[in-house]
Motif scaffolding. Sequence first.
Motif, PDB file in Angstrom:
ATOM      1  N   ILE A   1     -86.484  28.580 -34.473  1.00  0.00           N
ATOM      2  CA  ILE A   1     -85.900  29.302 -33.339  1.00  0.00           C
ATOM      3  C   ILE A   1     -86.907  30.357 -32.869  1.00  0.00           C
ATOM      4  CG2 ILE A   1     -84.033  30.784 -32.549  1.00  0.00           C
ATOM      5  CD1 ILE A   1     -82.272  29.520 -34.717  1.00  0.00           C
ATOM      6  N   HIS A   2     -87.276  30.316 -31.565  1.00  0.00           N
ATOM      7  CA  HIS A   2     -88.254  31.258 -31.011  1.00  0.00           C
ATOM      8  C   HIS A   2     -87.613  32.324 -30.120  1.00  0.00           C
ATOM      9  CE1 HIS A   2     -92.061  29.397 -32.295  1.00  0.00           C
ATOM     10  NE2 HIS A   2     -91.394  28.253 -32.223  1.00  0.00           N
ATOM     11  N   ASP A   3     -86.422  32.045 -29.583  1.00  0.00           N
ATOM     12  CA  ASP A   3     -85.825  33.010 -28.663  1.00  0.00           C
ATOM     13  C   ASP A   3     -84.383  32.611 -28.430  1.00  0.00           C
ATOM     14  OD1 ASP A   3     -85.555  35.141 -26.989  1.00  0.00           O
ATOM     15  OD2 ASP A   3     -86.845  34.379 -25.386  1.00  0.00           O
ATOM     16  N   GLN A   4     -83.588  33.484 -27.814  1.00  0.00           N
ATOM     17  CA  GLN A   4     -82.225  33.156 -27.427  1.00  0.00           C
ATOM     18  C   GLN A   4     -81.924  33.785 -26.075  1.00  0.00           C
ATOM     19  OE1 GLN A   4     -79.546  34.800 -30.334  1.00  0.00           O
ATOM     20  NE2 GLN A   4     -79.681  36.879 -29.502  1.00  0.00           N
ATOM     21  N   SER A   5     -80.914  33.264 -25.395  1.00  0.00           N
ATOM     22  CA  SER A   5     -80.549  33.772 -24.074  1.00  0.00           C
ATOM     23  C   SER A   5     -79.866  35.118 -24.200  1.00  0.00           C
ATOM     24  CB  SER A   5     -79.624  32.775 -23.366  1.00  0.00           C
ATOM     25  OG  SER A   5     -78.399  32.676 -24.085  1.00  0.00           O
ATOM     26  N   ALA A   6     -79.706  35.797 -23.082  1.00  0.00           N
ATOM     27  CA  ALA A   6     -79.083  37.125 -23.081  1.00  0.00           C
ATOM     28  C   ALA A   6     -77.653  37.056 -23.579  1.00  0.00           C
ATOM     29  CB  ALA A   6     -79.124  37.708 -21.673  1.00  0.00           C
ATOM     30  N   SER A   7     -76.966  35.969 -23.328  1.00  0.00           N
ATOM     31  CA  SER A   7     -75.570  35.833 -23.758  1.00  0.00           C
ATOM     32  C   SER A   7     -75.465  35.387 -25.206  1.00  0.00           C
ATOM     33  CB  SER A   7     -74.846  34.814 -22.869  1.00  0.00           C
ATOM     34  OG  SER A   7     -75.419  33.522 -23.021  1.00  0.00           O
ATOM     35  N   GLY A   8     -76.580  34.901 -25.766  1.00  0.00           N
ATOM     36  CA  GLY A   8     -76.557  34.401 -27.133  1.00  0.00           C
ATOM     37  C   GLY A   8     -76.013  32.995 -27.237  1.00  0.00           C
ATOM     38  N   GLN A   9     -75.646  32.368 -26.135  1.00  0.00           N
ATOM     39  CA  GLN A   9     -75.073  31.023 -26.165  1.00  0.00           C
ATOM     40  C   GLN A   9     -76.150  29.938 -26.268  1.00  0.00           C
ATOM     41  OE1 GLN A   9     -71.667  30.482 -26.211  1.00  0.00           O
ATOM     42  NE2 GLN A   9     -71.678  32.714 -26.460  1.00  0.00           N
ATOM     43  N   THR A  10     -77.402  30.303 -25.971  1.00  0.00           N
ATOM     44  CA  THR A  10     -78.487  29.317 -25.988  1.00  0.00           C
ATOM     45  C   THR A  10     -79.603  29.814 -26.884  1.00  0.00           C
ATOM     46  OG1 THR A  10     -77.979  28.580 -23.745  1.00  0.00           O
ATOM     47  CG2 THR A  10     -80.172  28.067 -24.593  1.00  0.00           C
TER      48      THR A  10
END
Length: 788
Positions: free
Chosen positions: A213-222
Motif C-alpha cells: 500500500i503506497h497511499d489512500q484517498s482522502a475518504s479512506g475508501q480507496t
Amino acid sequence: MNEKVLETLEYGKIKEQLAKYLTTDRGRQIVDLLTPSPSFETVSQRLAQTADGADIVRLKGEIPIPKLADIAPYMKRLRIENASLSGTELSHITKLLRAVQVVTEFFRGLAAEEVTLKSVPSIVDRLTLMPEVTKRMVASVDEDGRILDGASSQLRSIRRTIAATQSNIRSKMGKFIKGSDAKYLSEPIITVRDGRFVLPIKAEYKQRFGGIIHDQSASGQTLYVEPNNVVEMNNQLRRDQLAERAEVRRILAELTNLIRPHRDELLANMDLVGQLDFVNAKAKFAHATGSVMPKVSPKNVINLRKARHPLIPRDQVVANDIELGDQYNTIIVTGPNTGGKTITIKTVGLLQLMGQSGLFITANEDSQIGVFDNVFADIGDEQSIEANLSTFSSHMDNIISILKQTSKDSLVLLDELGAGTDPKEGAALAMAIIDAFHQIGGELIATTHYPELKAFAYNRQGIINASMEFDVETLQPTYRFLLGIPGQSNALNIASKLGMPEAIIDQARAFTDSENQDINNMIEELTAQTKRAHDEADELDQQLKESTRLQHDLQDKFTKYESQKERLVEQAKQQANQVVEEAKKKADRIIDDLHQKQAQVGKVAVKENELIDAKGALNQLESAPSLTKNKVLRKEKAKHDFHPGDDVLVKSYGQQGTLLRKDKNHTWDVQIGILKMQIEESDLEKATPAKQDKNQYQTHVSRTRSTGMSPTLDLRGHRYEEAMTEVDRYIDSALLAGYPSVTIIHGKGTGALRKGVTEYLKRNPRVKSFGYSAPNAGGDGSTVVKLK
C-alpha cells in the motif's frame, strides 16, 4: 537630451507603443535606453536602418526573429568553472543559435533576389555562425528544455528500456482491470504513486488483494496498492529512471562545456539580433501609424507637411503644415485658448524627438526635420507646491532654466508665454523673453493670447505670426494651423452669434479703438483667403489621391499583363498557327482541284461555275478576319501580291518567268524565255531562289501535304517519362517526313523537362544541332532542333 522635455512631450508613450512590436528581451532593453541623438550622422544612420526595415516589411512581412530571452545571466554563470546550465537555459541559447542561422539565411535570400539594403546588412555581417555547436544543441535540447533522445546513445538506450518496462508493467496490471479482480477496484485504471505504478483498491478488499500500500484517498475508501507481481519491475523502472537522470546531468554538463568558450560570440549575437528586432519594431510601428521617413536638414530647417500628433487616432487628428528655420526661426502663435495651439507645438516637438531617435514621423512624404542639440519645452499649468510657487512663478522658473541651457542649435517650445500675471506686464515680459531667445539664435515656437505680440512679430525680422483657425459660423475651432496670419479676436462676433443685443455689440465696437478694428478686419480677410486656399488644396489633395490610386491600379494591371504576356502570346501563336495550318490544307485542296481541272481542259470542258466557286473559296480564306494579322498567312498572301516586272514561278509548267501586265479575269501576260503566255493568277507564285527548281518545289508541296504533322511539339503539362517517349517518337516522325528542323516546347518551370530534352538530343546521332529559341519566340522555354 533633457529628461523633462521627454516627459512633457510624452516621449515615453511612443516607446511603449514601439515595444509592442518587439520579440526579444534585448530589443526591449534597447528601446528602454532609447533617447534622441544630437548627432547628424547617428540620426541619419538610425533612419537608414528604419528605411531598410520598412523595405523588408513591405517585401517580406518582417525579419524572422523569434521570441528570445536575455542570455546575459547564463553567460555570467559560465565564468564559474564547474557551473552547469539547466535544460531551460540551454534551450534559450539554442533558440538564439537557430535564430542567427535563420536570420543569416533570410538576408542571403534577399541578396540573391537583389534587394538593395543600405544599413542593416552591416549588422547581419557581424553575426557569428556556429554550425557545429548549433547542430549539436538542436539535436540535444528541445524548445521546452527537455533533453532529447538524440543527445547520446546511452540516453536513447535507457529510455527505450524504461518504455519497455513501463509497457510490461501496464500489461501485467491490465489483467487486474479486465479480469475477475476488477470488482475489487474503485476504478478500472492504473495510476502512479511515489513514482510506482499502483491500482486503486477498495479498502474492504485490502487483505484479499495483497501487495504494497503506497497511499489512500482522502475518504479512506480507496487504497493505492502495488501488486506483488510488479514490485520487482517497478524497482527496475526506478533504477532505470535514476540512470536516466544521471545521464541527463552528464549531458547538461557536456553541453555547458560546449558553449563555454563561445560566451563572447553568443553575447554579441544576442545584441545584434536585438538590434535587428529593434529595426523590425520601428518598421512595423511606422507601417501601423502611416509614418514616413523624414529628410534630415544639416541647417536645422523644419518643414513638416500634413503633420499629425502620433498619439491621437488618425481619424480624429487634424494635420497641419509647419515650417521653421529657413526664412524665420521664431513663430508666435496668437489667438484665444482651446484652439489647438498647445497640441500643435507638442506635435512639432514630439515628431522632432522621434526623428532624432531614428523613428519615422507621422507626416507626409518630403517632410524635413533638424538635428538639435537639445529640445526644451515649457508647456502646461505646472504649479510647484513644494517650492510654494504660483503658476506664473513656476513658468518663469522653468524659462530661466531653459535660457541658461539653450544654444543656437536648440529648439524651444513655450506655451502661453507670460500668462498668469497682469496682461500689460505679461505681454511686455513675453516680448522681452522672445527677444532674448531670438538673440541666442535658436529656433522658437511660442503661443500666447496677448494681442500686443501680433505687432511685435510683424515688426521683427526672422519672426512670423501664426494662429489657429476658428469657425465663427459654428463657434468651433477647426484646429487648422495658419502660418503668417495672427490670431483674430472673436469675442464680439461670438457674442453676436449667441444672441447678444446689437446695441450692446455696437457700443462695444465703439469702445474698441479704430486701429484694433482695422487689424481685426485685416485678419478676418486674410483668414477667409487662407481658408479658400486650404479648401482648394484639400480638393487637389483628394484628386491627387484618386489619381495615385488609379495609377497604382493601372500599374498592378500592367504588372500582371507583363507577367502573363509571354505565355498568352505563345498560346496565341499556337492557336493561330493551328488555324493557318488548317487554312493551308484547305487552300492546297482547292489549288489541286484547279490544277486537275486545268490539266483536263483539253479533254473535258471545265464548267465556268466550278472555277468561280473555287476562286471564291480561295478569296474567302484570304479575307478571314481572324487570320489577317497572322504572320504565316501574311507570308502566303505575299506570294500572290503581283506587280508588273515581278519574277514568278508558273506552277503548272514549273518554269520561271516575268510579269508583263495584268489582263481581265485575273490573268497575267507572262514572258517565259522567248515565249509570251497568258497565265491564270492562281497558277502563279512569286519566285524565290529556293523555289527555282521544279523538283524541289514539288517535293516541298508533297511533304507538307502528305505528312500532316506539326513542326512543333508541345510537352508542357506532360509527365517526365511520358514527355521523353513523346520526344523520341516525334523526332523519328520528323526524320521520316524529311523536316530539316523542328521546335520542341518544354516550358521553363523547374527545368526538369528542358534538361531531359537536352540530354536526349545530345544522345541522338540524327540530330545535327540544337539550341534555345530566340527571346521573342519563347527563349529557353523551347528548343529548335536541326536534323541531319
